[in-house]
Design a protein around this motif. Sequence first.
Motif, PDB file in Angstrom:
ATOM      1  N   LEU A   4     -49.838  65.352 129.954  1.00  0.00           N
ATOM      2  CA  LEU A   4     -48.526  65.111 130.516  1.00  0.00           C
ATOM      3  C   LEU A   4     -48.633  64.779 132.007  1.00  0.00           C
ATOM      4  O   LEU A   4     -49.457  65.341 132.724  1.00  0.00           O
ATOM      5  CB  LEU A   4     -47.632  66.335 130.332  1.00  0.00           C
ATOM      6  N   GLN A   5     -47.776  63.887 132.468  1.00  0.00           N
ATOM      7  CA  GLN A   5     -47.778  63.516 133.886  1.00  0.00           C
ATOM      8  C   GLN A   5     -47.483  64.728 134.770  1.00  0.00           C
ATOM      9  O   GLN A   5     -48.068  64.868 135.839  1.00  0.00           O
ATOM     10  CB  GLN A   5     -46.775  62.390 134.155  1.00  0.00           C
ATOM     11  N   ILE A   6     -46.576  65.599 134.338  1.00  0.00           N
ATOM     12  CA  ILE A   6     -46.280  66.811 135.117  1.00  0.00           C
ATOM     13  C   ILE A   6     -47.556  67.619 135.314  1.00  0.00           C
ATOM     14  O   ILE A   6     -47.851  68.081 136.415  1.00  0.00           O
ATOM     15  CB  ILE A   6     -45.232  67.701 134.420  1.00  0.00           C
ATOM     16  N   ASP A   7     -48.312  67.801 134.229  1.00  0.00           N
ATOM     17  CA  ASP A   7     -49.563  68.558 134.318  1.00  0.00           C
ATOM     18  C   ASP A   7     -50.526  67.888 135.288  1.00  0.00           C
ATOM     19  O   ASP A   7     -51.160  68.556 136.109  1.00  0.00           O
ATOM     20  CB  ASP A   7     -50.219  68.690 132.946  1.00  0.00           C
ATOM     21  N   GLN A  54     -39.785  72.073 129.285  1.00  0.00           N
ATOM     22  CA  GLN A  54     -40.087  72.817 128.063  1.00  0.00           C
ATOM     23  C   GLN A  54     -41.082  72.077 127.166  1.00  0.00           C
ATOM     24  O   GLN A  54     -40.872  71.883 125.978  1.00  0.00           O
ATOM     25  CB  GLN A  54     -38.800  73.152 127.312  1.00  0.00           C
ATOM     26  N   GLY A  55     -42.183  71.660 127.782  1.00  0.00           N
ATOM     27  CA  GLY A  55     -43.272  71.042 127.030  1.00  0.00           C
ATOM     28  C   GLY A  55     -43.201  69.535 126.903  1.00  0.00           C
ATOM     29  O   GLY A  55     -44.135  68.910 126.403  1.00  0.00           O
ATOM     30  N   GLN A  56     -42.118  68.948 127.326  1.00  0.00           N
ATOM     31  CA  GLN A  56     -41.984  67.496 127.275  1.00  0.00           C
ATOM     32  C   GLN A  56     -42.401  66.896 128.608  1.00  0.00           C
ATOM     33  O   GLN A  56     -42.360  67.554 129.638  1.00  0.00           O
ATOM     34  CB  GLN A  56     -40.528  67.109 126.973  1.00  0.00           C
ATOM     35  N   ASP A  57     -42.794  65.634 128.574  1.00  0.00           N
ATOM     36  CA  ASP A  57     -43.090  64.965 129.826  1.00  0.00           C
ATOM     37  C   ASP A  57     -41.774  64.538 130.458  1.00  0.00           C
ATOM     38  O   ASP A  57     -40.804  64.238 129.763  1.00  0.00           O
ATOM     39  CB  ASP A  57     -43.986  63.753 129.602  1.00  0.00           C
ATOM     40  N   ILE A  58     -41.741  64.552 131.766  1.00  0.00           N
ATOM     41  CA  ILE A  58     -40.523  64.210 132.500  1.00  0.00           C
ATOM     42  C   ILE A  58     -40.954  63.547 133.807  1.00  0.00           C
ATOM     43  O   ILE A  58     -41.971  63.915 134.396  1.00  0.00           O
ATOM     44  CB  ILE A  58     -39.666  65.477 132.753  1.00  0.00           C
TER      45      ILE A  58
END
Length: 160
Positions: A4-7, A54-58
Amino acid sequence: MVSLQIDNNILTIDKNICNNIERYSGTDRGFLSQNILSQLRNFIEQIFLKIYSQGQDIESNYHNIKEAKNYVESKGEFKFIRKFHELLQISTSHYTLDEENSERLLLKYYEYLLKSKVFLKDNYLQEHVESELSAFIPHYTWESCIGSIDQSIFSTNTEK
């Protein structure tokens, strides 16, 4: 595997913080504190996005960060991270402090940064978030800090 980009954003900022800590040689803590402080608000706002998504990419943009901040502020279990963000907004948003004051401020924020990293490790990025903090403040170790953290910053009291 982190995808994920957030990660990726969190890990990039974490790596920057850890690289600054690794460069500590005993004489440049003020300068490195300035560098770390300049990253902390972004780090916490990315954690806001991680919680909110909540686990989704944003996408990391102003609108989503604002929504994520509102969400985190509405949840009592995130009091410590909300408080840390409030402190950062006051002290580091548009200012670069001198080295001495930066060092003092980072020492003040040490427990919040540690708790943020523990939170990420425990809830989202178990094997990825580095824990180089003890190198920067030699009289602490990762384990001793966990035991000595002021528990009031983790209270679920929702008062602001």
